[in-house]
Write a protein that holds these residues in place. Structure first.
Motif, mmCIF file in Angstrom:
data_model
loop_
_atom_site.group_PDB
_atom_site.id
_atom_site.type_symbol
_atom_site.label_atom_id
_atom_site.label_comp_id
_atom_site.label_asym_id
_atom_site.label_seq_id
_atom_site.Cartn_x
_atom_site.Cartn_y
_atom_site.Cartn_z
ATOM 1 N N LEU A 32 0.827 -1.201 0.000
ATOM 2 C CA LEU A 32 0.000 0.000 0.000
ATOM 3 C C LEU A 32 0.868 1.260 0.000
ATOM 4 N N LYS A 33 0.435 2.217 -0.771
ATOM 5 C CA LYS A 33 1.093 3.513 -0.809
ATOM 6 C C LYS A 33 0.282 4.511 0.034
ATOM 7 N N PRO A 34 0.932 5.551 0.535
ATOM 8 C CA PRO A 34 0.191 6.528 1.357
ATOM 9 C C PRO A 34 -1.006 7.135 0.637
ATOM 10 N N SER A 35 -0.916 7.280 -0.670
ATOM 11 C CA SER A 35 -2.029 7.870 -1.414
ATOM 12 C C SER A 35 -3.231 6.936 -1.493
ATOM 13 N N GLU A 36 -3.042 5.638 -1.242
ATOM 14 C CA GLU A 36 -4.138 4.679 -1.312
ATOM 15 C C GLU A 36 -4.887 4.537 0.020
ATOM 16 N N ILE A 37 -4.356 5.143 1.074
ATOM 17 C CA ILE A 37 -4.988 5.064 2.390
ATOM 18 C C ILE A 37 -5.923 6.269 2.549
ATOM 19 N N HIS A 38 -7.180 6.010 2.892
ATOM 20 C CA HIS A 38 -8.176 7.073 3.012
ATOM 21 C C HIS A 38 -8.388 7.430 4.488
ATOM 22 N N VAL A 39 -8.564 8.713 4.733
ATOM 23 C CA VAL A 39 -8.814 9.213 6.091
ATOM 24 C C VAL A 39 -10.295 9.537 6.212
ATOM 25 N N SER A 40 -10.928 8.925 7.198
ATOM 26 C CA SER A 40 -12.355 9.170 7.455
ATOM 27 C C SER A 40 -12.511 9.628 8.896
ATOM 28 N N GLY A 41 -12.605 10.935 9.075
ATOM 29 C CA GLY A 41 -12.669 11.490 10.426
ATOM 30 C C GLY A 41 -11.321 11.309 11.107
ATOM 31 N N ARG A 42 -11.322 10.517 12.169
ATOM 32 C CA ARG A 42 -10.078 10.218 12.856
ATOM 33 C C ARG A 42 -9.601 8.780 12.581
ATOM 34 N N ASP A 43 -10.173 8.169 11.594
ATOM 35 C CA ASP A 43 -9.817 6.788 11.249
ATOM 36 C C ASP A 43 -9.135 6.726 9.899
ATOM 37 N N CYS A 44 -8.262 5.777 9.771
ATOM 38 C CA CYS A 44 -7.580 5.514 8.502
ATOM 39 C C CYS A 44 -8.133 4.209 7.936
ATOM 40 N N VAL A 45 -8.609 4.265 6.723
ATOM 41 C CA VAL A 45 -9.198 3.102 6.068
ATOM 42 C C VAL A 45 -8.176 2.539 5.079
ATOM 43 N N PRO A 47 -7.340 -0.144 2.236
ATOM 44 C CA PRO A 47 -7.975 -1.063 1.279
ATOM 45 C C PRO A 47 -7.208 -2.390 1.216
ATOM 46 N N ALA A 48 -7.816 -3.363 0.543
ATOM 47 C CA ALA A 48 -7.163 -4.666 0.367
ATOM 48 C C ALA A 48 -5.941 -4.512 -0.535
ATOM 49 N N SER A 49 -4.896 -5.246 -0.188
ATOM 50 C CA SER A 49 -3.655 -5.178 -0.954
ATOM 51 C C SER A 49 -3.136 -6.592 -1.215
ATOM 52 N N PRO A 50 -2.607 -6.855 -2.419
ATOM 53 C CA PRO A 50 -2.031 -8.182 -2.693
ATOM 54 C C PRO A 50 -0.852 -8.518 -1.777
ATOM 55 N N ALA A 51 -0.201 -7.493 -1.262
ATOM 56 C CA ALA A 51 0.950 -7.747 -0.397
ATOM 57 C C ALA A 51 0.567 -8.506 0.861
ATOM 58 N N HIS A 52 -0.667 -8.355 1.300
ATOM 59 C CA HIS A 52 -1.133 -9.055 2.499
ATOM 60 C C HIS A 52 -1.108 -10.569 2.289
ATOM 61 N N THR A 53 -1.692 -11.013 1.191
ATOM 62 C CA THR A 53 -1.711 -12.453 0.885
ATOM 63 C C THR A 53 -0.327 -12.966 0.532
ATOM 64 N N ASN A 124 -0.507 -4.153 5.631
ATOM 65 C CA ASN A 124 -1.161 -4.171 4.321
ATOM 66 C C ASN A 124 -2.501 -4.893 4.365
ATOM 67 N N ALA A 125 -3.012 -5.123 5.576
ATOM 68 C CA ALA A 125 -4.302 -5.779 5.718
ATOM 69 C C ALA A 125 -5.429 -4.776 5.483
ATOM 70 N N SER A 126 -6.548 -5.289 5.020
ATOM 71 C CA SER A 126 -7.738 -4.447 4.807
ATOM 72 C C SER A 126 -8.437 -4.233 6.152
ATOM 73 N N THR A 127 -8.251 -3.067 6.722
ATOM 74 C CA THR A 127 -8.796 -2.789 8.055
ATOM 75 C C THR A 127 -8.930 -1.287 8.252
ATOM 76 N N THR A 128 -9.349 -0.915 9.449
ATOM 77 C CA THR A 128 -9.475 0.500 9.817
ATOM 78 C C THR A 128 -8.714 0.731 11.108
ATOM 79 N N ARG A 129 -7.851 1.721 11.103
ATOM 80 C CA ARG A 129 -7.063 2.051 12.286
ATOM 81 C C ARG A 129 -7.250 3.532 12.623
ATOM 82 N N GLN A 130 -7.047 3.822 13.892
ATOM 83 C CA GLN A 130 -7.154 5.219 14.325
ATOM 84 C C GLN A 130 -5.918 5.984 13.880
#
Length: 224
Positions: A32-45, A47-53, A124-130
């Motif tokens: 995952l690149k920083p540009s692919e991570i979305h900020v929603s309020g105080r959470d970081c979303v 997305p799924a990445s092939p690097a995880h698998t 690189n997991a698909s999750t949401t973190r603060q």
């Protein structure tokens, strides 16, 4: 026989280890690149990445390679492999010590590689973190920096190489072709046969008394 088994096992270990390293390099290119991570309020979303698998697959293959190498080498000499049967030759002992050291170093490199793989996989997991605060009103998301999967891949190659060396050193049969100090030696004699047919030549001589020769080449000259 033991040499053939060692070569076969080394090939299998190399296949799994190199595949693990290749997956690590591929995961580095697909993280995952920083540009692919979305900020929603105080959470970081995230997305799924092939690097995880890919990271999980690399960990699995590396673990299988290490287990095969250790089992084929006799569990770091704790279990004697076939053909190792208690030789006391100094060269054999030295070889086994080097094999055990290579096996230990192989596991150390493999564990460090797994730690790097796991860190890269987790980020690189698909999750949401603060999000974390870096300033008064600035928020930043955690992301995987470059080189984590690369380090893991390189360490996988190192661990695989050391595992193969250990497997070969511990799997080869003990050296018994040199005398061991303190053991009685028995001389083995070879039968000595007289050489026949060498240095012997047959000569024909003219017969005496009857004027006849056994060979016309040696006939006496005619009497005048």
């Amino acid at each position: 026989m033991q040499t053939a088994v060692a070569v076969l096992v080394s090939g299998v270990v190399a296949l799994f280890g190199v595949t693990s390293a290749v997956l690590g390099f591929i995961a580095e290119a697909n993280k995952l690149k920083p540009s692919e991570i979305h900020v929603s309020g105080r959470d970081c979303v995230y997305p799924a990445s092939p690097a995880h698998t890919l990271g999980f697959c690399a960990i699995f293959l590396l673990a299988v390679a290490q287990i095969i190498a250790s089992a084929a080498g006799g569990c770091c000499s704790c279990c004697k492999p076939p053909g190792a049967g208690g030789a006391s030759h100094s060269n054999t002992t030295r070889r086994r010590v080097v094999g055990v050291i290579a096996s230990v170093l192989s596991w150390v490199a493999a564990v460090i590689a797994v730690v790097y793989f796991w860190a890269g996989t987790a980020l690189n997991a698909s999750t949401t973190r603060q999000a974390k605060f870096v300033g008064t009103n600035e928020e930043e998301c955690y992301y995987l920096k470059g080189g984590v999967f690369v380090r893991a891949a390189v360490l996988s190659l190192v661990a695989t190489s050391l595992g193969i060396i250990s497997c070969v050193l511990l799997r080869l049969p003990a050296a018994t072709d040199m005398p061991v100090l303190g053991q009685p030696q028995h001389a083995v004699g070879l039968p000595q046969w007289p050489a026949q047919g060498y240095g012997q030549q047959a000569y024909a001589y003219p017969a005496q008394g009857n004027g006849q020769a056994s060979d016309p080449k040696f006939a006496p000259p005619p009497q005048g």
